[in-house]
Scaffold this motif. Structure first.
Motif, PDB file in Angstrom:
ATOM      1  N   GLU A 148       0.827  -1.198   0.000  1.00 43.63           N
ATOM      2  CA  GLU A 148       0.000   0.000   0.000  1.00 43.63           C
ATOM      3  C   GLU A 148       0.869   1.260   0.000  1.00 43.63           C
ATOM      4  N   HIS A 149       1.948   1.216   0.810  1.00 42.65           N
ATOM      5  CA  HIS A 149       2.824   2.390   0.929  1.00 42.65           C
ATOM      6  C   HIS A 149       3.847   2.478  -0.198  1.00 42.65           C
ATOM      7  N   GLY A 150       4.111   1.347  -0.842  1.00 39.62           N
ATOM      8  CA  GLY A 150       5.113   1.360  -1.918  1.00 39.62           C
ATOM      9  C   GLY A 150       6.546   1.368  -1.422  1.00 39.62           C
ATOM     10  N   HIS A 151       6.781   0.947  -0.154  1.00 35.46           N
ATOM     11  CA  HIS A 151       8.141   0.844   0.363  1.00 35.46           C
ATOM     12  C   HIS A 151       8.209  -0.181   1.488  1.00 35.46           C
ATOM     13  N   VAL A 152       9.452  -0.507   1.859  1.00 35.81           N
ATOM     14  CA  VAL A 152       9.692  -1.552   2.847  1.00 35.81           C
ATOM     15  C   VAL A 152       9.599  -0.993   4.260  1.00 35.81           C
ATOM     16  N   HIS A 153       9.019  -1.766   5.163  1.00 36.46           N
ATOM     17  CA  HIS A 153       9.006  -1.421   6.585  1.00 36.46           C
ATOM     18  C   HIS A 153       9.963  -2.334   7.342  1.00 36.46           C
ATOM     19  N   GLY A 154      10.189  -2.006   8.618  1.00 26.61           N
ATOM     20  CA  GLY A 154      10.955  -2.902   9.476  1.00 26.61           C
ATOM     21  C   GLY A 154      12.441  -2.659   9.379  1.00 26.61           C
ATOM     22  N   GLY A 157      14.524  -0.909   6.711  1.00 22.31           N
ATOM     23  CA  GLY A 157      13.581  -0.237   5.812  1.00 22.31           C
ATOM     24  C   GLY A 157      13.068   1.050   6.419  1.00 22.31           C
ATOM     25  N   HIS A 158      11.901   1.410   5.983  1.00 21.69           N
ATOM     26  CA  HIS A 158      11.335   2.676   6.371  1.00 21.69           C
ATOM     27  C   HIS A 158      10.522   2.498   7.655  1.00 21.69           C
ATOM     28  N   HIS A 159      10.584   3.423   8.572  1.00 25.51           N
ATOM     29  CA  HIS A 159       9.821   3.338   9.823  1.00 25.51           C
ATOM     30  C   HIS A 159       8.805   4.446   9.917  1.00 25.51           C
ATOM     31  N   HIS A 160       7.706   4.112  10.520  1.00 23.25           N
ATOM     32  CA  HIS A 160       6.704   5.130  10.803  1.00 23.25           C
ATOM     33  C   HIS A 160       6.750   5.482  12.268  1.00 23.25           C
ATOM     34  N   ASP A 161       6.549   6.749  12.564  1.00 18.69           N
ATOM     35  CA  ASP A 161       6.477   7.144  13.968  1.00 18.69           C
ATOM     36  C   ASP A 161       5.087   6.855  14.494  1.00 18.69           C
TER      37      ASP A 161
HETATM   38 ZN    ZN Z   1       5.204   3.086   5.008  1.00 25.11          ZN
END
Ligand code: ZN
Length: 161
Positions: A148-154, A157-161
């Motif tokens: 959905e976001h188009g990028h990697v989490h964890g 990868g990319h982190h959300h606050d």
């Molecule tokens: Zn994201």
């Protein structure tokens, strides 16, 4: 599993310029991670990774038009020192994030002539042919949130606050 669209791929890399000098590398840090097929990395590298499996090592030479583009003289701009904050020190090689009509960009100070400051909005690797040594370290399915976001989490990868 082979590298394909919507999979999360991690890889180690060494990036060299045309003279064989190492410009960047994942050595000493986590492998680079990206979501395949959505343009998260330069097109030439994404193309070269397509269909690879974990453990594959390869070299790829990527021309500027498949990497960071040709150096564009239109992205050089000369501004006055007055355009910067009063207490702002300006030195060659400094980078600033600025707002342009193409969106936010990082510009580099490439010339200082009295009060005239020349800024270059090209990517630092624009015009460069890139030589990559790549080893694929991992391939996994992306989560629905990542897709959905188009990028990697964890981790890595990319982190959300
Ligand atoms: Zn994201």
């Amino acid at each position: 599993m082979q590298v394909a669209r919507n999979l999360v791929v991690s890889f180690d890399y060494k990036l060299k310029d045309e003279h064989g000098e190492v410009i960047d590398s994942s050595e000493g840090s986590e492998p680079m991670q990206y979501l395949h097929g959505v343009g998260g990395i330069i097109p030439g590298l994404e193309k070269a990774l397509e269909g690879r499996a974990v453990g594959d090592s390869f070299q790829v030479v990527i021309p500027p038009d498949e990497a960071y583009g040709e150096h564009n003289a239109k992205m050089l701009q000369t501004v006055s020192r007055k355009d910067f904050g009063k207490d702002q020190d300006i030195e060659l090689g400094m980078r600033f994030r600025v707002q342009t009509n193409l969106g936010p960009r990082v510009v580099t100070v490439i010339d200082i002539d009295g009060d005239a400051i020349t800024l270059d909005g090209n990517h630092e690797l624009a015009g460069e042919t890139l030589h990559f040594d790549v080893t694929v370290r991992g391939i996994r399915a992306a989560t629905s949130e990542e897709l959905e976001h188009g990028h990697v989490h964890g981790p890595g990868g990319h982190h959300h606050d």
